[in-house]
Each structure stands twice: as C-alpha cells, then as structure tokens.
Design a protein around this motif. Sequence first.
Motif, PDB file in Angstrom:
ATOM      1  N   LEU A 124       0.817  -1.207   0.000  1.00 50.34           N
ATOM      2  CA  LEU A 124       0.000   0.000   0.000  1.00 50.34           C
ATOM      3  C   LEU A 124       0.856   1.266   0.000  1.00 50.34           C
ATOM      4  O   LEU A 124       0.412   2.323  -0.426  1.00 50.34           O
ATOM      5  CB  LEU A 124      -0.927   0.004   1.223  1.00 50.34           C
ATOM      6  CG  LEU A 124      -2.054  -1.033   1.203  1.00 50.34           C
ATOM      7  CD1 LEU A 124      -2.824  -0.990   2.521  1.00 50.34           C
ATOM      8  CD2 LEU A 124      -2.998  -0.779   0.034  1.00 50.34           C
ATOM      9  N   LEU A 125       2.069   1.160   0.514  1.00 46.81           N
ATOM     10  CA  LEU A 125       2.976   2.298   0.459  1.00 46.81           C
ATOM     11  C   LEU A 125       3.694   2.275  -0.873  1.00 46.81           C
ATOM     12  O   LEU A 125       4.362   1.304  -1.223  1.00 46.81           O
ATOM     13  CB  LEU A 125       4.000   2.245   1.595  1.00 46.81           C
ATOM     14  CG  LEU A 125       4.945   3.435   1.691  1.00 46.81           C
ATOM     15  CD1 LEU A 125       4.174   4.718   1.923  1.00 46.81           C
ATOM     16  CD2 LEU A 125       5.955   3.240   2.809  1.00 46.81           C
ATOM     17  N   ASN A 126       3.555   3.345  -1.643  1.00 49.50           N
ATOM     18  CA  ASN A 126       4.120   3.410  -2.985  1.00 49.50           C
ATOM     19  C   ASN A 126       5.617   3.698  -2.907  1.00 49.50           C
ATOM     20  O   ASN A 126       6.031   4.847  -2.879  1.00 49.50           O
ATOM     21  CB  ASN A 126       3.394   4.487  -3.796  1.00 49.50           C
ATOM     22  CG  ASN A 126       3.899   4.566  -5.220  1.00 49.50           C
ATOM     23  OD1 ASN A 126       4.666   3.715  -5.679  1.00 49.50           O
ATOM     24  ND2 ASN A 126       3.455   5.589  -5.933  1.00 49.50           N
ATOM     25  N   PHE A 127       6.411   2.645  -2.876  1.00 48.50           N
ATOM     26  CA  PHE A 127       7.853   2.826  -2.744  1.00 48.50           C
ATOM     27  C   PHE A 127       8.454   3.559  -3.934  1.00 48.50           C
ATOM     28  O   PHE A 127       9.458   4.251  -3.800  1.00 48.50           O
ATOM     29  CB  PHE A 127       8.537   1.462  -2.584  1.00 48.50           C
ATOM     30  CG  PHE A 127       8.225   0.786  -1.285  1.00 48.50           C
ATOM     31  CD1 PHE A 127       8.857   1.170  -0.117  1.00 48.50           C
ATOM     32  CD2 PHE A 127       7.279  -0.214  -1.218  1.00 48.50           C
ATOM     33  CE1 PHE A 127       8.574   0.562   1.087  1.00 48.50           C
ATOM     34  CE2 PHE A 127       6.989  -0.828  -0.019  1.00 48.50           C
ATOM     35  CZ  PHE A 127       7.621  -0.443   1.138  1.00 48.50           C
ATOM     36  N   SER A 128       7.864   3.409  -5.101  1.00 50.14           N
ATOM     37  CA  SER A 128       8.436   4.051  -6.285  1.00 50.14           C
ATOM     38  C   SER A 128       8.389   5.571  -6.191  1.00 50.14           C
ATOM     39  O   SER A 128       9.100   6.264  -6.903  1.00 50.14           O
ATOM     40  CB  SER A 128       7.684   3.592  -7.544  1.00 50.14           C
ATOM     41  OG  SER A 128       6.318   3.979  -7.479  1.00 50.14           O
ATOM     42  N   SER A 129       7.555   6.100  -5.291  1.00 48.77           N
ATOM     43  CA  SER A 129       7.483   7.553  -5.112  1.00 48.77           C
ATOM     44  C   SER A 129       8.521   8.060  -4.122  1.00 48.77           C
ATOM     45  O   SER A 129       8.629   9.252  -3.892  1.00 48.77           O
ATOM     46  CB  SER A 129       6.085   7.956  -4.625  1.00 48.77           C
ATOM     47  OG  SER A 129       5.869   7.479  -3.310  1.00 48.77           O
ATOM     48  N   LEU A 151      10.188  -1.733  -4.558  1.00 53.05           N
ATOM     49  CA  LEU A 151      11.381  -1.505  -3.752  1.00 53.05           C
ATOM     50  C   LEU A 151      12.648  -1.566  -4.590  1.00 53.05           C
ATOM     51  O   LEU A 151      13.650  -0.938  -4.275  1.00 53.05           O
ATOM     52  CB  LEU A 151      11.465  -2.533  -2.621  1.00 53.05           C
ATOM     53  CG  LEU A 151      10.710  -2.200  -1.335  1.00 53.05           C
ATOM     54  CD1 LEU A 151      10.730  -3.399  -0.388  1.00 53.05           C
ATOM     55  CD2 LEU A 151      11.310  -0.992  -0.656  1.00 53.05           C
ATOM     56  N   GLY A 152      12.609  -2.338  -5.654  1.00 51.77           N
ATOM     57  CA  GLY A 152      13.766  -2.463  -6.528  1.00 51.77           C
ATOM     58  C   GLY A 152      14.095  -1.190  -7.268  1.00 51.77           C
ATOM     59  O   GLY A 152      15.182  -1.070  -7.846  1.00 51.77           O
TER      60      GLY A 152
END
Length: 434
Positions: free
Chosen positions: A364-369, A392-393
């Motif tokens: 749910l947490l948009n890591f790409s941002s 995350l990658g």
Amino acid sequence: MVAFLTISFSCLQLRFLMLADNQFSGHIEEFPVVNDLELLDLSNNMIKGPVPSSFQFQNISSLSLFGNLFDGTFHLQKIQSLSKLKRLDLSYNNLSINTTNLSSNFDGFPQLVILNLASCNMYEFPYLGDQSSLLTLDLSNNHIGGDIPSWIWETGRGYLNLSFNLLTGLEKPHFVAIVEYLDLQSNKLLRPVLLFSIITSPNSSDSVIFLGNNQLTGVIPTSICNAFLIRVLDLSFNNLSGSIPSCLINKSFVSEVLNLRGNKISGVIPDQFPSKCSLETFDVSNNNLGGKVPKSLINCKNLEVLNVGNNNLDGRFPCMLPLKLHILVLRSNKFHGDLRCRRSWPNLQILYISSNNFSGNVSLLNFSSLRGIMLQESYTWNAFTGSIPNSLGELTELGSLDLSENKLTGRIPEDITKLFLSILNVSYNYNELT
C-alpha cells in the motif's frame, strides 16, 4: 619547521601571520616579542609543547591555536595585558586552562568578541561578567559542573555552547522583576527561572544555544513564551521533565532547530505550529510523550528532519507531513494502521518506522514515489502482510533494508537482489518467504 616559525615571528613589521591547516609540528621556542603582530592563526596543525610566553603581542586582536597538540597549563590571566585582543581560540589541544585570579575587579581585561575554550580540561567557569561585547562563547567538552552562573545571560550571545559538561542547575538570576512576576518561592522552581532569563536577554534574538549533554533538571517554564527569537535551541540529553510549553510551538520561539531529545518530557506535542512555521529540524525523540503527531506540522514547509522515535505516540501514519522531509523517524511508538498515503516525499533519505503496530499489505505504500531514500529503511517489528513489492527495486540508492519481524509471504523480488545493499534482513516472517 620550528626555525621557520621563529624567523617569521621575528620579522619586523609583521602584522598578519596565517599558517592554519598545514602539518607543522614540533615546539615553538621562545622569541623576542613582536609588538606589530595583529593576527596569528596556527590552527589545525600538530604543534606541541606549552604556549610560549612570547605570545604577548601588544597589538594582537586575533589569536587562534585551535586543533593542535599544545599542552601544559595556560593561565587565562595572561591575556589581561592584551588590551586589543578580540578573538581567542585555544580549543581542542591538550591544554588545561587555569581561571584563578579572574574576578569582577580584574581591571584592564580585554573586551573579547569571540572566546573558544572547548575541550580545555576546565572545571569551572571563567568570570566574564564584564564582557559586554562577547558574542561567541564556547566552553563545551569540559568538566564544568554545578550551576550555570547568571552573569552568562546578562548580555546577549550570538553563539553559546556549554554542551558536554556536567552542569546540573541554574543560578537564581539578577533579574528581580522576572522573579517577582513568576512568584517563585521555592528552590525547586529556581532552575526554570534561569532558562527563562537565558532566552529573554534583550540581545538574544537569532541566537544559537547549545546546552545538550549535561545533567540539567527541572521543567521548561511556560514563562518562556515572553522570550525573543532563537535560531537553534539544543537541550538534548539532560534530565528535563514536565511538558513542552506551547509557546515553543505557537510563537515560533525557535525558528530553525528545536532539539529536546533524550530527556524525561511527558504530555503531548502541542498541535499549534503556526502558519509561518520555519522549523527545519524538530527532534523530541527518547522522551515520554504521548498523543499524536500534530496535524499542524504541515505548516512547517521547510521541515527536513522529524524525529519522534522512542516515545508513546499513537495514531496512523502521518501522511500530512511536509514534502521537503529528508529524515523521518517514527520507530518505537504505538502507531497503527496501514501506510496508504496520497502524497510522497521525493527527498526522503532515511525512514524508520520499526517497532510499531503498523499492519496491512506492505504494497500500500508506494515505494516508487520515494526515490530519494538512500541510506536506511526499517520496517521491523510491525504486522505487515502480503509480499515484498517489486517497487522496492526502484530505490537504486537504498543502502539497507530491514523487513524482519512481520508476516510477509512470497518470494524476494529479483530486482531487490540487484541493489547494492549493505544489509538485507527479512528474518522472522512466514515460512513461504524465500
């Protein structure tokens, strides 16, 4: 090398000698006094031995021996005759400063502007009560104990550093009107008075004050609300108790850095950050604070560091935080819920949310941002479910990743294995995690 220095000192009509940041070593032998010298800077070398008695330059205005290996005892009364001296820096040597024979009747003592005696093996304050021109005073990293004397606050200081000492209290100030206004009758309330007078000095506007790493006790008084603006206030790692006075927040008393870390402060963080909040660092970690992260922190548009770790705060993830954040520390509290946010923090470099009660699917947490994350990311000791997201990658500058002590399942994404991680911890999750 010593000969070179001796010849330089002996040059007739030499006024400025700047030899800082080299690798000069050895002793400086005694030499004929040169009265024309106005500035001597030998800082950041490797010169050792006692400070020569020949350093009695009658026209000297700036003497800097910072960061060498000078040793022995330096009697501060030696500068009594240097009437033109404005700057003296003996910090970070192997010196022991002797302050005896310094008193309010010490006639002829120069009116200093800068006095730096950090790490000079001092056990007591030098008396500087008549130093009306002193703007910078650094007595940090010494062994000074007892009360901070009231004369220190009688004139404004642009920079005051008393950190890393053994200070325990604050003398009753000379400001009788302030004492009567506060109606202080018991010894227990004398300590907060001085803190009030520290920051209400008429010339203290835009000051930098470091009192951290001492043994100060008592509460931060509400009377601080009448104080002038301070740019940086560091009271960290003391034994201060009570609550955070709302005036520290709603009056923007501290304009850039407020550090209350490592005390015994309780209560809640006042939700009164003003619309023109200019704070850049707000650190109240390692206290006994409860309640929630104030929503009014959104007003602090320049906030780059927020550390509320190791308290008893609860509530959901504070999605309203300013976009300029570089460091966000929420660990070891009672936060809960998922990490669903509609905004992102592109400059975020360090994120700690471990040891809370966060739950839900970690994707749910948009890591790409969060492309700015480059040093640490800790999600340990929560209750996240689902698989580790491929996004995350995309955090190509991520230094370490800790997802241990959760309920994650599935496989470790191949993109994560291509990152240059110094630490990857996915231990204590479900057995399917491979």
